[in-house]
Every structure is written in structure tokens, then in C-alpha cells.
Design an enzyme around this catalytic site. Structure first.
Site, PDB file in Angstrom:
ATOM      1  N   HIS A   1      -9.629  -7.461 -32.131  1.00  0.00           N
ATOM      2  CA  HIS A   1     -10.803  -6.519 -31.764  1.00  0.00           C
ATOM      3  C   HIS A   1     -11.213  -5.971 -33.137  1.00  0.00           C
ATOM      4  O   HIS A   1     -10.651  -5.830 -34.139  1.00  0.00           O
ATOM      5  CB  HIS A   1     -10.057  -5.418 -30.933  1.00  0.00           C
ATOM      6  CG  HIS A   1      -9.727  -6.260 -29.614  1.00  0.00           C
ATOM      7  ND1 HIS A   1      -9.066  -5.666 -28.681  1.00  0.00           N
ATOM      8  CD2 HIS A   1     -10.356  -7.285 -28.892  1.00  0.00           C
ATOM      9  CE1 HIS A   1      -8.705  -6.541 -27.525  1.00  0.00           C
ATOM     10  NE2 HIS A   1      -9.880  -7.537 -27.669  1.00  0.00           N
TER      11      HIS A   1
ATOM     12  N   THR B   1     -14.623 -12.866 -35.137  1.00  0.00           N
ATOM     13  CA  THR B   1     -13.761 -13.066 -36.101  1.00  0.00           C
ATOM     14  C   THR B   1     -13.617 -14.221 -36.821  1.00  0.00           C
ATOM     15  O   THR B   1     -13.380 -14.294 -37.973  1.00  0.00           O
ATOM     16  CB  THR B   1     -12.190 -13.059 -35.042  1.00  0.00           C
ATOM     17  OG1 THR B   1     -12.124 -11.930 -34.408  1.00  0.00           O
ATOM     18  CG2 THR B   1     -10.928 -13.159 -35.637  1.00  0.00           C
TER      19      THR B   1
ATOM     20  N   ASP C   1     -12.819 -15.216 -25.326  1.00  0.00           N
ATOM     21  CA  ASP C   1     -11.311 -15.175 -24.926  1.00  0.00           C
ATOM     22  C   ASP C   1     -10.899 -15.968 -23.857  1.00  0.00           C
ATOM     23  O   ASP C   1      -9.886 -16.947 -23.734  1.00  0.00           O
ATOM     24  CB  ASP C   1     -11.000 -13.640 -24.285  1.00  0.00           C
ATOM     25  CG  ASP C   1     -10.939 -12.497 -25.604  1.00  0.00           C
ATOM     26  OD1 ASP C   1     -11.332 -12.810 -26.594  1.00  0.00           O
ATOM     27  OD2 ASP C   1     -10.530 -11.657 -25.131  1.00  0.00           O
TER      28      ASP C   1
ATOM     29  N   ASP D   1      -6.566  -4.351 -29.609  1.00  0.00           N
ATOM     30  CA  ASP D   1      -6.656  -2.652 -30.155  1.00  0.00           C
ATOM     31  C   ASP D   1      -5.979  -1.888 -28.891  1.00  0.00           C
ATOM     32  O   ASP D   1      -6.578  -1.953 -27.598  1.00  0.00           O
ATOM     33  CB  ASP D   1      -8.089  -2.352 -30.169  1.00  0.00           C
ATOM     34  CG  ASP D   1      -8.021  -0.901 -30.616  1.00  0.00           C
ATOM     35  OD1 ASP D   1      -7.018  -0.113 -30.767  1.00  0.00           O
ATOM     36  OD2 ASP D   1      -9.403  -0.409 -30.990  1.00  0.00           O
TER      37      ASP D   1
ATOM     38  N   ASP E   1     -10.685  -9.957 -19.597  1.00  0.00           N
ATOM     39  CA  ASP E   1     -10.345 -11.463 -20.288  1.00  0.00           C
ATOM     40  C   ASP E   1      -9.166 -11.218 -21.007  1.00  0.00           C
ATOM     41  O   ASP E   1      -8.491 -12.103 -21.457  1.00  0.00           O
ATOM     42  CB  ASP E   1     -11.502 -11.588 -21.035  1.00  0.00           C
ATOM     43  CG  ASP E   1     -12.876 -11.864 -20.311  1.00  0.00           C
ATOM     44  OD1 ASP E   1     -12.824 -11.163 -19.065  1.00  0.00           O
ATOM     45  OD2 ASP E   1     -13.856 -12.222 -20.766  1.00  0.00           O
TER      46      ASP E   1
ATOM     47  N   ARG F   1      -1.945 -13.454 -20.400  1.00  0.00           N
ATOM     48  CA  ARG F   1      -1.277 -14.171 -19.375  1.00  0.00           C
ATOM     49  C   ARG F   1      -1.344 -15.456 -19.696  1.00  0.00           C
ATOM     50  O   ARG F   1      -0.072 -16.110 -19.319  1.00  0.00           O
ATOM     51  CB  ARG F   1      -2.006 -13.510 -18.101  1.00  0.00           C
ATOM     52  CG  ARG F   1      -1.370 -14.297 -16.945  1.00  0.00           C
ATOM     53  CD  ARG F   1      -1.831 -13.887 -15.560  1.00  0.00           C
ATOM     54  NE  ARG F   1      -1.415 -14.719 -14.400  1.00  0.00           N
ATOM     55  CZ  ARG F   1      -1.614 -15.832 -14.310  1.00  0.00           C
ATOM     56  NH1 ARG F   1      -2.614 -16.379 -14.849  1.00  0.00           N
ATOM     57  NH2 ARG F   1      -1.103 -16.461 -13.425  1.00  0.00           N
TER      58      ARG F   1
HETATM   59  P1  PGA Z   1     -14.729 -11.167 -31.584  1.00  0.00           P
HETATM   60  O1  PGA Z   1     -14.004 -11.214 -30.169  1.00  0.00           O
HETATM   61  O2  PGA Z   1     -14.076 -12.158 -32.635  1.00  0.00           O
HETATM   62  O3  PGA Z   1     -16.376 -12.090 -31.170  1.00  0.00           O
HETATM   63  O4  PGA Z   1     -15.229  -9.975 -31.873  1.00  0.00           O
HETATM   64  C1  PGA Z   1     -12.992 -10.732 -30.330  1.00  0.00           C
HETATM   65  C2  PGA Z   1     -12.659  -9.994 -29.091  1.00  0.00           C
HETATM   66  O5  PGA Z   1     -12.926  -8.994 -28.723  1.00  0.00           O
HETATM   67  O6  PGA Z   1     -11.882 -10.813 -28.140  1.00  0.00           O
END
Ligand code: PGA
Length: 172
Positions: free
Chosen positions: A19, A48, A71, A91, A101, A107
Site C-alpha cells: 500500500h 508497486t 489484488d 497498511d 479485495d 484469505r
Molecule cells: P499498487 O496496488 O501497487 O498498484 O499501488 C497495491 C494495492 O493497493 O493493493
């Protein structure tokens, strides 16, 4: 429930997700462990993945950004045995638009018994495990029994698939 084994090869299929408030942590961690990660196949949610590719200079299979489906794509790959290891720095202090998600991904990781690291200390212990670079047979409940279970209210001997097929033919 009976179990079956899913083989994890020495070169693992690792998904990396962080996050926004945790992306710095993940980049630092992955940079420190760049050599250890190098021979594995890396997947990541969109943003990411962009960051990690840029900072590490390694190739990463990038999926959609997390909040718009990334996700769930990773979850689907876990269910298809295409990902066998998850580093997910979520986070704990900020609600996410895609909280359902996030929960679903965690899970599915448990459903399929894949290793999950949700913070740096866990990721440190996991990446330095001697299991990381060897073969490992992951035990997973045999969900075939779930798919072919008897459905209450149906004919006692019928499997779920037969009940669904009959319902489909009625609505066709
Ligand atoms: P992102 O997604 O790598 O595209 O920011 C991460 C997430 O929030 O699951």
C-alpha cells in the site's frame, strides 16, 4: 479433509504488493534483498511493480494496480498455483478503497497455504529461510471433495455439479 501436495520449485513465484504508505518499506527491503530475490519469478500490483522495477532494475510481471483489480488478479493466480509466495505490506492505519479485495487476497493465501509476509520482520525471516531456495511440497487440503460435495436438499446421491447443471437447463 485429505490433503494434496503442490510442489514449490527452488525458483519461486513471488508476488509483491505494498500500500502507498508501505511502498518505501518494500522498496528498501527488496533493494537490500535484491540478490536473494533475483532468481525468483517476481509479480507485483501495477504501481508497486513500476517502483520496484525502477529501483531494483529487475524484470517484474506487473498486474493491474491493486485498487482496480490487481489484488484480485494475484488471488486468482494463487488459486491457479501460479503464485506460491506473497509479500504483502498492507497498511494497518489507513482504510483502503479496496479493503474487500485486500481481505480476499489474504484469505486466498491462507486457503492455498502459501507463505505470507505482511511486514518487514516476517519478510526478513522468510527470505533467509533455508526452505527459500530448495524444493518444498506445500500441503493443501484437497478441495476436489468440496467441489463434488453433496448439496443439502438435493437428491442424496447427487453432486453439486449435477445440481448446478440441472438449474442451468431449467433457466435456458
Ligand atoms: P499498487 O496496488 O501497487 O498498484 O499501488 C497495491 C494495492 O493497493 O493493493
Amino acid at each position: 479433509m485429505p490433503h494434496k501436495k503442490i510442489a514449490m520449485a527452488p525458483d519461486k513465484q513471488i508476488a509483491l504488493v505494498a500500500h502507498d504508505n508501505k511502498k518505501g518499506d518494500l522498496v528498501e527491503w527488496a533493494t537490500f534483498n535484491r540478490e536473494l530475490l533475483a532468481h525468483h519469478r517476481l509479480y507485483a500490483t501495477g504501481t508497486t511493480g513500476e517502483l520496484l522495477e525502477h529501483e531494483l532494475g529487475v524484470s517484474i510481471h506487473k498486474l493491474q494496480s491493486g485498487p482496480v483489480g490487481g489484488d484480485q488478479q494475484i488471488g486468482a493466480k494463487i488459486a491457479d498455483s501460479e503464485i506460491d509466495f506473497l509479500i504483502f505490506f498492507w497498511d494497518p492505519l489507513e482504510p483502503q478503497p479496496h479493503d474487500p479485495d485486500v481481505k480476499a487476497l489474504l484469505r486466498l493465501a491462507v486457503v492455498w497455504n502459501i507463505p505470507i509476509a505482511c511486514n518487514r520482520a516476517s519478510a526478513d525471516f522468510m527470505i533467509s529461510s533455508s526452505l527459500m531456495d530448495g524444493d518444498y511440497d506445500r500441503l493443501v487440503p484437497d478441495y476436489e471433495g468440496h467441489r463434488t460435495r453433496k448439496i443439502a436438499g438435493g437428491d442424496n446421491g447427487r453432486a453439486a455439479a449435477a445440481v448446478v447443471a440441472e438449474a442451468d437447463s431449467l433457466t435456458a
